[in-house]
Design a protein around this motif. Structure first.
Motif, short mmCIF file in Angstrom:
data_model
loop_
_atom_site.label_atom_id
_atom_site.label_comp_id
_atom_site.label_asym_id
_atom_site.label_seq_id
_atom_site.Cartn_x
_atom_site.Cartn_y
_atom_site.Cartn_z
N GLU A 22 -40.17 4.72 66.09
CA GLU A 22 -39.82 6.15 66.09
C GLU A 22 -40.80 6.95 66.94
N SER A 23 -42.08 6.62 66.82
CA SER A 23 -43.11 7.34 67.58
C SER A 23 -42.95 7.11 69.08
N PHE A 24 -42.57 5.89 69.45
CA PHE A 24 -42.35 5.58 70.87
C PHE A 24 -41.19 6.41 71.42
N ILE A 25 -40.10 6.48 70.67
CA ILE A 25 -38.93 7.24 71.13
C ILE A 25 -39.28 8.73 71.24
N LEU A 26 -40.01 9.24 70.26
CA LEU A 26 -40.41 10.65 70.29
C LEU A 26 -41.35 10.93 71.47
N LYS A 27 -42.19 9.97 71.79
CA LYS A 27 -43.13 10.15 72.90
C LYS A 27 -42.40 10.34 74.22
N PRO A 52 -28.60 3.26 65.60
CA PRO A 52 -27.76 3.61 64.45
C PRO A 52 -27.97 5.06 64.02
N GLU A 53 -27.08 5.53 63.19
CA GLU A 53 -27.06 6.94 62.80
C GLU A 53 -28.34 7.36 62.06
N ASN A 54 -28.86 6.47 61.20
CA ASN A 54 -30.05 6.84 60.43
C ASN A 54 -31.27 7.06 61.33
N ILE A 73 -33.91 13.44 65.17
CA ILE A 73 -33.50 14.85 65.22
C ILE A 73 -34.31 15.68 64.24
N ASP A 74 -34.49 15.17 63.02
CA ASP A 74 -35.26 15.90 61.99
C ASP A 74 -36.69 16.14 62.45
N LYS A 75 -37.30 15.11 63.05
CA LYS A 75 -38.69 15.26 63.50
C LYS A 75 -38.80 16.22 64.68
N LEU A 76 -37.81 16.21 65.55
CA LEU A 76 -37.81 17.15 66.67
C LEU A 76 -37.64 18.58 66.18
N HIS A 77 -36.75 18.78 65.19
CA HIS A 77 -36.56 20.11 64.61
C HIS A 77 -37.85 20.60 63.96
#
Length: 367
Positions: free
Chosen positions: A327-332, A342-344, A350-354
């Motif tokens: 998740e951290s890699f994708i956010l980076k 997958p949806e989860n 999305i939640d972390k970006l918000h």
């Protein structure tokens, strides 16, 4: 500088063929690099005499055959060693460095994550830098700079743990979590592997461990029942007096614990049926990360489909477990890629970006 430091410095200068070792040059070297301004000619001759004695003691056979091993050339106005492979202090010659590098290269299977290749590269870098000194003037900076690994916390437990892993002995650990409120816990179980990992904060050692209650007469570990403990959190290691019989399945291979994870952190303890999932990510137009991923794949399951060669838009597919490091890699690199499924995982990103956007909006109001 004390006497020993001066002797070692002059010895190192003698090993560098490009440096002309005489009183005038050594005085300048001491002044420039060590801020020593009162080095007399008498002190220099005394240090040369001490080096002659030291190298004679290290190589008595050579001295019997060749005579004095440290000599002075009037023609070149310099002191020199009669052989290139000798030193007044313990060191490795070019030949020895190459031999060690070759041995490590041949036994790379004993290392994980190309760590063996890293050691080989460092040894070859040392050899290369030493050889360069023969042809060039000494630089005031290093020609090659490598990552400083530093010391490993928990290294005092390493020997005991490796012995117990090899002998399949159960042990009792005293372990304390990273949190300030964590209490010292006693854990019993079977150690199966040591893992070295650079997680971006520091490089450390981790213990892959199968925990038992202490009452089992026979244990048969499985991959998803293993847990990971940082060695620097282990305070002591004690062999258990009464040990259960260890039964290992032929398919039990501890490195498989990390096979489908991004990094080393897994969520298997609370979810023993944890499995990898198909992850689909869109690589956005005009991205640069596609070239990076082609050269340095994230995972062995990586598959990239290019949709537009000009804009580099594409689809990245992976078969991996979803964890915090992924998740951290994708956010980076969220400006370079967008999660499709997958949806989860998509909802989590999305939640972390918000949340991040809200934090920035709140901080802007405070300014």
């Amino acid at each position: 500088m004390n006497t020993t430091e001066k002797l070692k410095t002059i010895n190192n200068l003698l090993l560098q063929k490009s440096f002309k070792v005489n009183y005038e040059n050594v005085v300048l070297h001491f002044a420039e690099h060590f801020d020593v301004g009162n080095y007399s000619q008498r002190s220099f001759f005394r240090d040369i005499k001490n080096l002659k004695e030291a190298i004679g003691l290290r190589y008595p056979t050579f001295e019997d055959e060749l005579g004095p091993l440290l000599r002075f050339s009037k023609y070149e106005d310099r002191y020199y060693y009669v052989r290139d492979d000798i030193s007044a202090f313990p060191s490795l010659s070019e030949k020895e460095l190459t031999q060690i590098a070759s041995i490590i290269d041949f036994n790379k299977h004993l290392f994980t994550d190309n760590a063996g290749q890293g050691v080989v590269n460092k040894l070859r870098a040392i050899s290369l830098e030493n050889s360069l000194s023969e042809y060039n003037e000494i630089l005031p900076w290093p020609a090659i700079q490598l990552i400083k690994d530093g010391e490993r916390s928990g290294s005092d437990q390493l020997k005991k743990l490796i012995e117990c892993i090899s002998a399949k002995k159960t042990i009792q650990l005293h372990h304390q979590g990273l949190s300030k409120t964590s209490k010292l816990k006693t854990i019993t179980g079977l150690p199966v592997m040591i893992k070295e990992y650079n997680n971006g904060w520091y490089t450390g050692w981790y213990l892959l461990f199968y925990e038992i209650t202490g009452t089992e007469m026979e244990i048969e570990p499985t991959i998803n029942e293993l847990r990971l403990l940082a060695l620097d959190r282990i305070k002591s290691v004690i062999e258990t007096k009464i040990a259960p019989k260890v039964k290992l399945c032929t398919l039990f291979n501890p490195p498989d614990y990390f096979k489908y994870s991004f990094g080393i952190i897994r969520n298997n303890i609370g979810n023993p049926t944890l499995e990898h999932e198909k992850i689909t990510v869109k690589l956005e137009a005009d991205n640069w990360i596609n070239s990076y991923l082609e050269k340095y794949p994230l995972h062995f399951t990586q598959n990239i489909q290019i949709l537009n060669k000009e804009t580099k838009e594409g689809i990245l597919e992976l078969e991996m477990e979803i964890n915090q490091e992924l998740e951290s890699f994708i956010l980076k690199y969220t400006d370079q890629m967008t999660v499709i499924g997958p949806e989860n995982l998509k909802v989590t990103i999305i939640d972390k970006l918000h949340k991040s956007l809200n934090n920035y909006q709140l901080s802007s109001q405070l300014i």
